[in-house]
Design a protein around this motif. Structure first.
Motif, mmCIF file in Angstrom:
data_model
loop_
_atom_site.group_PDB
_atom_site.id
_atom_site.type_symbol
_atom_site.label_atom_id
_atom_site.label_comp_id
_atom_site.label_asym_id
_atom_site.label_seq_id
_atom_site.Cartn_x
_atom_site.Cartn_y
_atom_site.Cartn_z
ATOM 1 N N ARG A 98 0.806 -1.220 0.000
ATOM 2 C CA ARG A 98 0.000 0.000 0.000
ATOM 3 C C ARG A 98 0.842 1.273 0.000
ATOM 4 N NH1 ARG A 98 -3.013 -3.992 2.214
ATOM 5 N NH2 ARG A 98 -5.290 -3.739 2.315
ATOM 6 N N ALA A 99 1.954 1.254 0.735
ATOM 7 C CA ALA A 99 2.677 2.502 1.001
ATOM 8 C C ALA A 99 4.085 2.552 0.423
ATOM 9 C CB ALA A 99 2.737 2.742 2.510
ATOM 10 N N CYS A 100 4.612 1.430 -0.033
ATOM 11 C CA CYS A 100 5.973 1.407 -0.548
ATOM 12 C C CYS A 100 6.057 2.195 -1.861
ATOM 13 C CB CYS A 100 6.391 -0.040 -0.803
ATOM 14 S SG CYS A 100 8.161 -0.298 -0.959
ATOM 15 N N PRO A 101 7.115 2.976 -2.073
ATOM 16 C CA PRO A 101 7.272 3.696 -3.340
ATOM 17 C C PRO A 101 7.724 2.749 -4.449
ATOM 18 C CG PRO A 101 9.168 4.128 -1.956
ATOM 19 C CD PRO A 101 8.214 3.293 -1.132
ATOM 20 N N THR A 102 6.827 1.841 -4.835
ATOM 21 C CA THR A 102 7.169 0.836 -5.852
ATOM 22 C C THR A 102 7.599 1.476 -7.162
ATOM 23 O OG1 THR A 102 4.814 0.701 -6.446
ATOM 24 C CG2 THR A 102 5.652 -0.923 -4.871
ATOM 25 N N GLU A 103 7.130 2.710 -7.395
ATOM 26 C CA GLU A 103 7.464 3.375 -8.655
ATOM 27 C C GLU A 103 8.938 3.696 -8.788
ATOM 28 O OE1 GLU A 103 6.066 6.606 -5.772
ATOM 29 O OE2 GLU A 103 5.503 4.549 -6.292
ATOM 30 N N VAL A 104 9.686 3.697 -7.665
ATOM 31 C CA VAL A 104 11.127 3.924 -7.738
ATOM 32 C C VAL A 104 11.911 2.701 -7.271
ATOM 33 C CG1 VAL A 104 10.925 6.417 -7.475
ATOM 34 C CG2 VAL A 104 11.201 5.007 -5.432
ATOM 35 N N LEU A 105 11.214 1.617 -6.975
ATOM 36 C CA LEU A 105 11.880 0.380 -6.564
ATOM 37 C C LEU A 105 11.571 -0.715 -7.588
ATOM 38 C CD1 LEU A 105 11.226 0.579 -2.700
ATOM 39 C CD2 LEU A 105 13.369 1.015 -3.892
ATOM 40 N N CYS A 106 10.756 -1.691 -7.208
ATOM 41 C CA CYS A 106 10.553 -2.853 -8.080
ATOM 42 C C CYS A 106 9.930 -2.499 -9.421
ATOM 43 C CB CYS A 106 9.707 -3.906 -7.362
ATOM 44 S SG CYS A 106 8.104 -3.301 -6.758
ATOM 45 N N GLU A 107 8.942 -1.595 -9.425
ATOM 46 C CA GLU A 107 8.255 -1.294 -10.687
ATOM 47 C C GLU A 107 9.133 -0.468 -11.623
ATOM 48 O OE1 GLU A 107 4.345 0.252 -9.874
ATOM 49 O OE2 GLU A 107 3.824 -1.488 -8.641
ATOM 50 N N GLN A 108 10.023 0.339 -11.060
ATOM 51 C CA GLN A 108 10.955 1.067 -11.918
ATOM 52 C C GLN A 108 11.916 0.105 -12.610
ATOM 53 O OE1 GLN A 108 14.240 3.556 -10.241
ATOM 54 N NE2 GLN A 108 13.219 5.222 -11.304
ATOM 55 N N LYS A 197 -3.824 5.962 2.541
ATOM 56 C CA LYS A 197 -2.975 4.836 2.169
ATOM 57 C C LYS A 197 -3.233 3.615 3.046
ATOM 58 C CE LYS A 197 0.852 7.705 0.433
ATOM 59 N NZ LYS A 197 2.258 8.115 0.646
ATOM 60 N N MET A 198 -3.752 3.856 4.248
ATOM 61 C CA MET A 198 -3.942 2.774 5.220
ATOM 62 C C MET A 198 -5.377 2.811 5.735
ATOM 63 S SD MET A 198 -1.024 1.121 5.487
ATOM 64 C CE MET A 198 -0.915 0.374 7.099
ATOM 65 N N THR A 199 -6.303 2.387 4.918
ATOM 66 C CA THR A 199 -7.722 2.443 5.268
ATOM 67 C C THR A 199 -8.152 1.180 6.028
ATOM 68 O OG1 THR A 199 -8.347 1.465 3.144
ATOM 69 C CG2 THR A 199 -8.233 3.866 3.256
ATOM 70 N N ASN A 200 -9.345 1.255 6.598
ATOM 71 C CA ASN A 200 -9.983 0.097 7.239
ATOM 72 C C ASN A 200 -9.127 -0.531 8.338
ATOM 73 O OD1 ASN A 200 -12.254 0.267 5.480
ATOM 74 N ND2 ASN A 200 -11.070 -0.776 3.885
ATOM 75 N N ASP A 201 -8.399 0.340 9.076
ATOM 76 C CA ASP A 201 -7.610 -0.114 10.229
ATOM 77 C C ASP A 201 -6.637 -1.228 9.843
ATOM 78 O OD1 ASP A 201 -7.027 0.377 12.903
ATOM 79 O OD2 ASP A 201 -8.320 -1.231 13.629
ATOM 80 N N PHE A 202 -6.072 -1.132 8.636
ATOM 81 C CA PHE A 202 -5.235 -2.227 8.154
ATOM 82 C C PHE A 202 -3.995 -2.438 9.014
ATOM 83 C CE2 PHE A 202 -1.836 -4.164 5.696
ATOM 84 C CZ PHE A 202 -2.459 -5.332 5.292
ATOM 85 N N ALA A 203 -3.396 -1.361 9.526
ATOM 86 C CA ALA A 203 -2.165 -1.522 10.311
ATOM 87 C C ALA A 203 -2.398 -2.448 11.501
ATOM 88 C CB ALA A 203 -1.655 -0.166 10.779
ATOM 89 N N GLN A 204 -3.533 -2.290 12.168
ATOM 90 C CA GLN A 204 -3.817 -3.136 13.331
ATOM 91 C C GLN A 204 -4.157 -4.568 12.915
ATOM 92 O OE1 GLN A 204 -3.155 -2.122 16.513
ATOM 93 N NE2 GLN A 204 -2.308 -0.468 15.272
ATOM 94 N N ARG A 205 -4.858 -4.717 11.803
ATOM 95 C CA ARG A 205 -5.176 -6.059 11.324
ATOM 96 C C ARG A 205 -3.907 -6.813 10.936
ATOM 97 N NH1 ARG A 205 -7.912 -6.527 6.828
ATOM 98 N NH2 ARG A 205 -7.934 -4.360 6.109
ATOM 99 N N GLU A 206 -2.947 -6.089 10.386
ATOM 100 C CA GLU A 206 -1.688 -6.719 9.998
ATOM 101 C C GLU A 206 -0.910 -7.174 11.226
ATOM 102 O OE1 GLU A 206 1.429 -5.811 6.540
ATOM 103 O OE2 GLU A 206 1.433 -4.262 8.097
ATOM 104 N N VAL A 207 -0.896 -6.338 12.268
ATOM 105 C CA VAL A 207 -0.201 -6.733 13.496
ATOM 106 C C VAL A 207 -0.855 -7.964 14.115
ATOM 107 C CG1 VAL A 207 0.409 -6.045 15.847
ATOM 108 C CG2 VAL A 207 0.643 -4.401 13.972
ATOM 109 N N GLU A 208 -2.184 -7.989 14.151
ATOM 110 C CA GLU A 208 -2.893 -9.143 14.693
ATOM 111 C C GLU A 208 -2.536 -10.409 13.915
ATOM 112 O OE1 GLU A 208 -7.504 -10.640 15.577
ATOM 113 O OE2 GLU A 208 -7.124 -8.641 14.748
ATOM 114 N N PHE A 209 -2.458 -10.280 12.597
ATOM 115 C CA PHE A 209 -2.074 -11.416 11.756
ATOM 116 C C PHE A 209 -0.654 -11.864 12.086
ATOM 117 C CE2 PHE A 209 0.195 -12.744 7.901
ATOM 118 C CZ PHE A 209 -0.529 -13.870 7.543
ATOM 119 N N LEU A 210 0.254 -10.906 12.202
ATOM 120 C CA LEU A 210 1.658 -11.202 12.482
ATOM 121 C C LEU A 210 1.812 -11.929 13.815
ATOM 122 C CD1 LEU A 210 4.550 -8.659 12.032
ATOM 123 C CD2 LEU A 210 4.220 -9.722 14.250
#
Length: 454
Positions: A98-108, A197-210
């Motif tokens: 969601r937040a990585c600048p892929t346009e200057v990393l993998c996608e570039q 960039k981080m909708t629907n409380d995704f950061a917390q859902r990711e931590v719970e998953f981790l």
């Protein structure tokens, strides 16, 4: 490709079409910046990948995700397998998608840029796979713990580096206690990334998953230097990992900086992330944002979307010198942010209340930035500073600090025996979530080796 206020914008930065810019309805200003792919879209996009041997996109990814491998799994109808490939290299692959600048990393680095001038949308495919797996609550955690070692590891900071370290250490059979100063885990993923960039409380859902791997306990409200001390942690645990990030913000050094209405952009974003509904968040009518990085852009766009009449982002150098990517800079303009280059703040203007800021135009002279003497003013009732962060040195005694960062060796070990560090608080690459995740992962592997020889 996503549609923003009548314009289509691809992550490559290309803009197509036209339309109204700068809506001021806070209720629809924080929807997902890049809507998730449907299964059909993911299948179609995955089939654009050439599955390169020795793929340059993998080299461009700080966590070295097997990108052709996970994309092939999507194309063959195995998104959960794709997610496991991603998460084995980057346990926070959902946030990075969601937040990585892929346009200057993998996608570039994508070879499609050469043949078609349009890279494979790697970030969107990564999000599709990870989200698909995380939505399946009936599945067990995709990774299992090694036989328990009986070793105890303390992790300071529940940001990307600390959580990545904790997860990998738990995988290796160690028990981990994470000490976090704030009330929620996630670090900048929770408090510092733009709300759109981080909708629907995704950061917390990711931590719970981790945390689903087990063996990780988080203690909240435990700040380094206030509630916990490194010396005590080193004595009480077999190893310590420090992932404190950069907790202090730089100052402009101007009179009136403490005036009401002059705020840190990070604090502004943090408050917005914790405010529901977003429309309750106060914002000025005329907002100035000082800085040239992604935080400055995030703050400026969000101020505009909250309803500010005029938002001006001012940077002391040219557009080509900004650390914000070209895509992020264009996103600011699309959202109605006025961007002014080659100007530095010289005075905060107030008359009982904040009324504006005075700037001096700048230029490069023999490679050095200098003022031209020509000045101008911009009115403002709110000023947001996004001029960088620095490390808090509280209770870091015993560790060498150089260039504002904790010094570590090739194994992420600090100059204090048994204490390791990673993330933004060390100099390992760009200050990006994806780099912090890699630091945490590699530090956990180094800690495991250290414990086996201790």
């Amino acid at each position: 490709m996503t549609i923003l206020q009548g314009k289509q914008v691809s992550k490559s930065g290309a803009i197509h079409g036209s339309g109204h810019i700068g809506h001021n309805d806070p209720d629809d200003g924080f929807s997902d910046l890049h809507p998730a792919y449907s299964t059909l879209q993911a299948m179609a996009e995955s089939n654009r990948c050439l599955y390169c041997y020795d793929a340059p996109c993998v080299t461009a990814c700080p966590t070295s995700i097997d990108i052709p491998g996970f994309i092939r799994k999507i194309s063959t109808g195995n998104p959960d397998g794709a997610a496991k490939t991603i998460l084995s290299a980057n346990i926070m692959g959902g946030t990075c998608a969601r937040a990585c600048p892929t346009e200057v990393l993998c996608e570039q680095a994508c070879v499609r840029n050469v043949s078609e001038d349009v890279a494979v949308e790697i970030g969107s495919l990564q999000r599709f796979a990870v989200d698909h797996l995380m939505a399946r609550d009936e599945l067990p955690h995709p990774f299992k713990r090694a036989p328990l070692t009986g070793k105890q590891i303390a992790v300071v900071g529940a940001g990307p580096a600390g959580l990545s370290c904790a997860h990998r250490a738990a995988m290796l059979g160690h028990d981990v206690t994470v000490f976090e100063a704030k009330a929620k885990p996630g670090g900048l993923n929770e408090y510092g990334l733009a709300a759109y960039k981080m909708t629907n409380d995704f950061a917390q859902r990711e931590v719970e998953f981790l945390l689903g791997i087990g063996g990780i306990r988080i203690e909240y409200g435990k700040a380094l230097g206030r509630d916990i001390r490194l010396g005590a942690l080193r004595d009480g645990y077999d190893a310590v990992f420090v992932g404190v990030g950069l907790g202090a913000t730089n100052e402009l050094g101007l009179p009136g900086e403490a005036f009401d209405g002059v705020d840190d952009a990070i604090a502004f974003i943090e408050q917005l992330r914790q405010t529901e509904p977003k429309s309750d968040m106060p914002v000025g009518n005329n907002v100035i944002v000082i800085g040239g990085g992604n935080t400055a852009v995030d703050a400026a766009i969000q101020a505009k979307r909250l309803g500010a009449d005029e938002v001006t982002l001012v940077y002391r150098r040219g557009a080509e010198h900004m650390s914000a990517t070209e895509y992020e800079q264009e996103l600011a303009k699309i959202n109605g942010v006025v961007v002014r280059h080659w100007a530095k703040p010289v005075a905060i203007k107030a008359n009982g209340k904040l009324i504006g800021m005075e700037f001096e135009k700048t230029e490069l002279h023999d490679g050095k930035l200098v003022g031209t003497g020509e000045k101008f003013e911009i009115r403002a009732d709110q000023i947001l500073k996004a001029i960088g962060q620095k490390i808090k040195t509280d209770d870091l005694a015993g560790m060498e600090i150089a260039g504002g960062k904790i010094v570590v060796d090739e194994n992420y070990q600090t100059t204090a025996s048994g204490i390791f560090a990673g993330g933004d608080c060390i100099k390992s690459g760009e200050d990006l979530t994806v780099q912090s995740v890699e630091d945490g992962k590699q530090a956990a592997i180094a800690i495991d080796a250290f414990l086996k020889t201790a």
